[in-house]
Design an enzyme around this catalytic site. Sequence first.
Site, PDB file in Angstrom:
ATOM      1  N   SER A 276       0.869  -1.219  -0.064  1.00 33.64           N
ATOM      2  CA  SER A 276      -0.011   0.147   0.047  1.00 33.64           C
ATOM      3  C   SER A 276       0.849   1.289  -0.026  1.00 33.64           C
ATOM      4  O   SER A 276       2.176   1.156   0.152  1.00 33.64           O
ATOM      5  CB  SER A 276      -0.883   0.009   1.339  1.00 33.64           C
ATOM      6  OG  SER A 276       0.031   0.287   2.203  1.00 33.64           O
ATOM      7  N   LYS A 277       0.302   2.339   0.084  1.00 34.69           N
ATOM      8  CA  LYS A 277       0.989   3.627  -0.152  1.00 34.69           C
ATOM      9  C   LYS A 277       1.998   3.859   1.219  1.00 34.69           C
ATOM     10  O   LYS A 277       3.007   4.557   1.083  1.00 34.69           O
ATOM     11  CB  LYS A 277       0.044   4.787  -0.032  1.00 34.69           C
ATOM     12  CG  LYS A 277      -0.701   4.891  -1.390  1.00 34.69           C
ATOM     13  CD  LYS A 277      -0.662   6.290  -1.670  1.00 34.69           C
ATOM     14  CE  LYS A 277      -1.154   6.408  -3.238  1.00 34.69           C
ATOM     15  NZ  LYS A 277      -2.334   7.140  -3.551  1.00 34.69           N
ATOM     16  N   ARG A 278       1.580   3.141   2.239  1.00 37.11           N
ATOM     17  CA  ARG A 278       2.553   3.115   3.301  1.00 37.11           C
ATOM     18  C   ARG A 278       3.898   2.603   3.165  1.00 37.11           C
ATOM     19  O   ARG A 278       5.023   3.159   3.592  1.00 37.11           O
ATOM     20  CB  ARG A 278       2.093   2.207   4.645  1.00 37.11           C
ATOM     21  CG  ARG A 278       1.047   2.984   5.506  1.00 37.11           C
ATOM     22  CD  ARG A 278       0.484   1.852   6.531  1.00 37.11           C
ATOM     23  NE  ARG A 278       0.174   0.619   5.978  1.00 37.11           N
ATOM     24  CZ  ARG A 278       0.687  -0.678   6.258  1.00 37.11           C
ATOM     25  NH1 ARG A 278       1.555  -0.710   6.592  1.00 37.11           N
ATOM     26  NH2 ARG A 278       0.300  -1.582   5.549  1.00 37.11           N
ATOM     27  N   HIS A 279       4.161   1.837   2.008  1.00 34.98           N
ATOM     28  CA  HIS A 279       5.419   1.180   1.656  1.00 34.98           C
ATOM     29  C   HIS A 279       6.224   2.086   0.561  1.00 34.98           C
ATOM     30  O   HIS A 279       7.324   1.731   0.155  1.00 34.98           O
ATOM     31  CB  HIS A 279       5.248  -0.066   1.076  1.00 34.98           C
ATOM     32  CG  HIS A 279       4.745  -1.286   1.965  1.00 34.98           C
ATOM     33  ND1 HIS A 279       3.267  -1.471   1.893  1.00 34.98           N
ATOM     34  CD2 HIS A 279       4.968  -1.828   2.922  1.00 34.98           C
ATOM     35  CE1 HIS A 279       3.065  -2.296   2.877  1.00 34.98           C
ATOM     36  NE2 HIS A 279       4.039  -2.574   3.776  1.00 34.98           N
ATOM     37  N   GLY A 280       5.607   3.016   0.142  1.00 35.36           N
ATOM     38  CA  GLY A 280       6.325   3.992  -0.670  1.00 35.36           C
ATOM     39  C   GLY A 280       5.072   4.171  -2.022  1.00 35.36           C
ATOM     40  O   GLY A 280       4.256   3.598  -1.847  1.00 35.36           O
TER      41      GLY A 280
END
Length: 512
Positions: A276-280
Site C-alpha cells: 500500500s502507499k505506506r510502503h512508498g
Amino acid sequence: MNVSIAFCHPSGQWPDTDSADPQVVVHMTSSLPETLRVRFAPSPTGFLHVGGARTALFNWLLARKFGGQFLLRIEDTDRQRSTDESTRAIFEGLEWLGLNWDEDVVYQGANVARHAADAHRLLESGAAYRDFTTPAETERLRAEAESRGDVYRFDRAQAMLSDEDVAARLAAGAPYAIRFRVPEGHTEWHDLVHERIAFPNKDIEDFVILRSDGTPVYNMAVVSDDIAMGITLVMRGDDHISNTPKQILLYRALGAHVPQFAHVPMIHGTDGKKLSKRHGATAVGDYQHQGLLPQAMLNFLALLGWSPGDDTEVMTLSQLVDKFHVEGLQKKAAVFDTKKLECMNGQPLALIPIAELAAVVAPMLEKAGLATVAELKAREAWYHGVLELLRVRARLTDEIVAQARPFFGESVEYDADAVSKQWRDAAVTADVLQATHEALAELPSWDMAAMEERLRTLAEARGISGGKIFQPLRVALVGLTVSPGIFDVLYYLGRDRALARIAAAVQYLRAG
Ligand code: GLU
C-alpha cells in the site's frame, strides 16, 4: 513437464456435467497453448499500480517470447469509478515501460450488448434461469435467516418458479436477474503457477450473470470478452482465483474453449503486509517522474514473483524475454523493496548506451529550464560527455539533472557548507583563485593534461598541495564540495564559462 492429476479427462472430451461423473476438469498439463493470445485487463479506476504493471509485463514477456499476441482490454464497465485520466495513465505507463500491445485496445464498456446476449444464450440453453426475487424479498429472506441464527444463502429452490409463474411475471413486465445454474460436482484446473486447484461446486452459489437492470456482472463480461478476443491463456493476480471456477463454468456452458490460467502472487511490502502507499509509491507514474529508468523498473517488476532460476538479478528487457518462462513463476507473495529498486536503477544508468540515456534526460533538462532538447542535439558530443561524467554518481535520472545544473547557465549558487569549509580565509582563497585564473587563461589550448600540469606547477611554486587549489576551485566552478573530477569539470564547462566562474568567485570573495 506433464503433470497428471486425479479426475483427468482426455483433453478436449469434456465430461457431461449432468452425468453421474459431474466434475469439470480443465487443462491437465503445464504446457502452454499452441496459439498464445494473452491480455492485460486493467480497470481504469486509478493510476497504473505496480502490481498491474507486473502482470502486464509477465503477459507481454510470454507473448514476445513465444510469438503470441499481447492484447490490452480496458475494463471500464464500472461507469462511476472509471475515468479517462486513469485510462491515459495506463497507456502512458505501458508506453513508458515499452510494453507495446498488439491490435486495437478493447474497451469492455463497448461490448455490453454482447455480454448480455451471451447471458441470454445461457438462459435459452437452460444453463441459466430468471430470478424474479426483488431486493425487498431478498432482504426479508436474509432477515429471516439471521433471526434463526443462520447465514443467508441464496436458495435456488426458493427462486425457481413454475413455467406458468415465469410467463405471468414476464407478461406483467416484472424485472428479473439472470442467474447461472451451477452444476453439481466440482471444478478443477491445472494452474500454471499453483498447479492443481479445485473448488466444490456446492460452495459456489448460482451467481447472477445479468442484473435486473440489464447490466452484466464482471465474470460474465470477462468471459464473453476473452472468448471474443480468442484469449488462450489468462494470467492475472491470484486475488482472482475465486472467480476462475465461475468463469470456467461459463466457458463450458457457452460451448467455448477454456483458456489456461496462471495466477501470479500478490505483492507485499517488506513488512509482509499487502502493498500500500505506506510502503512508498505504488503508482508506476510516480517512479517515472522520480527519474527512474524504465529498464530498472522492468527488471525490478520481473523479479516480483518470478525468478530466472539462477542468480542473475540484472537483466535487460531482451534478456528477460530470453529467460522468461512460466516455470520460474512463484507461488508465494512477492516482496516490494524500494531500496532494491533504486539500487537496480544504478546499474542500467551506468550501463545503457549513452544515446539512450541522453534521450531520457534531455526532456528532463528542458523541463528544468537548463537547455532545450534542440540545443542539446546541436551540442551532442558535449552533452554526451557531461552525461558520462554524471551518470556514474547517480542512481536516478533526477540526480543527473540536479548535478547537471552547473554545466548550464551563467552562474552557480555557492553552497553555504562548501563556502565555510573550502573558502574559510576569503583573502587567501581569492588570491589562490586569481593565480589559478591567470595560469589557466595562459594555456594555448583547453586541454585536460595541460590544465593539470599547469595547476600542479602552480601548487608547487606556491608550496601548497594540489588539493589547496582544487578544492576552492571546485566551489568556484560548481558551488559544491563534490563534483566529477576537477579537470573534467573545467573541460566540459569550456574555457569562457570556467574562467568567468573563477573571476566571479574572486570578486565575491573580495567583496565579502
Ligand atoms: N479488471 C481486473 C482487474 O483489474 C482484471 C480482470 C482479469 O484479468 O481477468 O483486477
